[in-house]
Design an enzyme around this catalytic site. Sequence first.
Site, mmCIF file in Angstrom:
data_model
loop_
_atom_site.group_PDB
_atom_site.id
_atom_site.type_symbol
_atom_site.label_atom_id
_atom_site.label_comp_id
_atom_site.label_asym_id
_atom_site.label_seq_id
_atom_site.Cartn_x
_atom_site.Cartn_y
_atom_site.Cartn_z
ATOM 1 N N ARG A 144 -10.048 -11.753 2.562
ATOM 2 C CA ARG A 144 -10.937 -12.833 2.105
ATOM 3 C C ARG A 144 -10.240 -14.196 2.172
ATOM 4 N NH1 ARG A 144 -11.519 -9.730 -3.517
ATOM 5 N NH2 ARG A 144 -11.281 -8.043 -2.020
ATOM 6 N N LYS A 147 0.846 -1.194 0.000
ATOM 7 C CA LYS A 147 0.000 0.000 0.000
ATOM 8 C C LYS A 147 0.878 1.239 0.000
ATOM 9 C CE LYS A 147 -3.804 -1.865 2.854
ATOM 10 N NZ LYS A 147 -4.915 -1.773 1.912
HETATM 11 N N1 BES Z 1 -7.887 -3.898 4.844
HETATM 12 C C1 BES Z 1 -8.159 -3.487 3.530
HETATM 13 C C2 BES Z 1 -9.512 -2.807 3.360
HETATM 14 C C3 BES Z 1 -9.699 -1.481 4.061
HETATM 15 C C4 BES Z 1 -9.510 -0.299 3.366
HETATM 16 C C5 BES Z 1 -10.110 -1.420 5.369
HETATM 17 C C6 BES Z 1 -9.709 0.916 4.007
HETATM 18 C C7 BES Z 1 -10.304 -0.214 6.013
HETATM 19 C C8 BES Z 1 -10.108 0.959 5.319
HETATM 20 C C9 BES Z 1 -8.154 -4.710 2.606
HETATM 21 O O1 BES Z 1 -7.314 -5.736 2.967
HETATM 22 C C10 BES Z 1 -7.691 -4.257 1.275
HETATM 23 O O2 BES Z 1 -6.564 -3.899 1.159
HETATM 24 N N2 BES Z 1 -8.588 -4.290 0.312
HETATM 25 C C11 BES Z 1 -8.297 -3.893 -1.012
HETATM 26 C C12 BES Z 1 -8.865 -4.954 -1.911
HETATM 27 C C13 BES Z 1 -8.353 -4.899 -3.306
HETATM 28 C C14 BES Z 1 -6.876 -5.183 -3.352
HETATM 29 C C15 BES Z 1 -9.123 -5.917 -4.111
HETATM 30 C C16 BES Z 1 -8.940 -2.539 -1.268
HETATM 31 O O3 BES Z 1 -10.011 -2.258 -0.716
HETATM 32 O O4 BES Z 1 -8.350 -1.755 -2.003
HETATM 33 MN MN MN Z 2 -5.347 -5.528 2.234
#
Ligand code: BES
Ligand code: MN
Length: 494
Positions: free
Chosen positions: A343, A269
């Site tokens: 997931r 990230k």
């Molecule tokens: N933990 C994050 C989701 C999240 C985002 C929680 C903002 C709280 C606040 C999750 O693991 C993630 O990174 N999701 C990705 C999914 C994508 C890679 C398909 C996302 O939401 O960008």
């Molecule tokens: Mn994630």
Amino acid sequence: MPSLIHGSRSFPAWSGRTLVLGVTGAGDATVVAGADLPKATAKHLASVVPVLEVSTKVGDTTTLAAVPGVSADKVVLVGLGEGEGGSDPLRRAAGAAVRAAGKGSVALSLPHTDEAGLTAIAEGAFSGAYAFTAHKSAAPTEDREITVFSELGRKDSPKDVIARAETVARNVAWARDLVNTAPNLLYPQSFTEQVQQVAKASSGKLTVEVLDDEALVAGGFGGIVGVGQGSSRPPRIVTLSYAPRSKKVPHVALVGKGITFDTGGVCIKPSAGMTTMKSDMAGAAAVAATVVAAAELGLPIAVTGYLCLAENMPGGNAQRPGDVVTMRNGTTVEIIDTDAEGRMVLADGMALAAESGPDQIVDVATLTGACVVALGPKIFGVMGNDDALRTAITVASERADEASWPLPLPADLRSGLDSAVADIAHKGDRWGGALTAGLFLQEFAKDSSGEQIPWAHLDIAGPSFNEGSPWGHVPKGGTGVAVGTLLAHLTSLA
Ligand code: BES
Ligand code: MN
Ligand code: ZN
């Protein structure tokens, strides 16, 4: 932790630090309490309220001193809105008032007509007193005493209502503490140890089983093993169970996402997206707190919580896009994006839950940013394979004053998860990201013969962590969201 006390004498005689009363009405604000105000008090307030232009907006507060007829040092007048009623304004107002009261003892006398209203006041007040001080070197804050006055009659047993509210609110506070704890200190093994301690203190009401990293490998949990392998701190699945004496009760499995820190893995990230990622275990925290509260309340429901704990790090052994892993239920999954880790750990947890033949599975997860885009930061999304269960969750969330909204799982989007090399890919294209995550999980809500088990999925990515200022009963940081909803849901099954 504060303590909640049922005020038995009359509120004007209460001689602590801050007494909370309500103000309501459109334009002309009227002071209201849970019982009649003494004459001198009513007269004084009626004269000063217009002068101070006291706001009746829900949660707005005005502080007064030297109020005749009451023994408290000061009085906080809290807005209850225009008088539309319901428990939600009471919960927010009680929380905001206790926060505004500052230090010292506080008592609330707010109008309510039923158990739901009293519960909202008591839980809201406790919630508003929440502070996370574990990492502050200065002495921890005092244990505040919160007194709640109620005019409910004996048959409503207000004392018991307040005791139950304290049990719920204390466990919500535990969920918040877990979320707020720094991620160098809260990792899969330390989270596990906290749960073990709580279970040990439950005098046999709760049982814990831990699958450590070796057991996860041996058990074929390829999803959580893959996510955890980039960290020096190995993953765990913790099973926390409560069952009442009677065996003829519904059995609910709760599965929580417990990523103690989400860097994204090698699909790392940007730093701005990582700042709040210690909260990526809020689902597991909510599940743990719910099971403990269910046991303490003695609900006539069997509940098993599955805490899927891992740290998503980009270490030298981290998983790669293109990896194929075999899940607990034998499904092979092609990894597309290592940041879609939630997931993967949940699917293994759901597969494990399914093996015990529960009547329903509810998972709770900070799963997708897409859900926050869709519903904003205060509302969680509810998906599932069973309309009745999904509706039951949204109804429970309303009763708990936790906002939620249903989202669909469109069958059309399922083809986006087709993989050229494995049974399924764990990520589709960008659009409908909350829904495709849900569609992936749906594949794991099955029993051994492939029959769907009633399942609901709560995406709490938005409301689990409050990045802004405190509002109503909700503090900054971890909120403990979903504990109230899950407990209301379990109670409705009883
Ligand atoms: N933990 C994050 C989701 C999240 C985002 C929680 C903002 C709280 C606040 C999750 O693991 C993630 O990174 N999701 C990705 C999914 C994508 C890679 C398909 C996302 O939401 O960008
Ligand atoms: Mn994630
Ligand atoms: Zn995550």
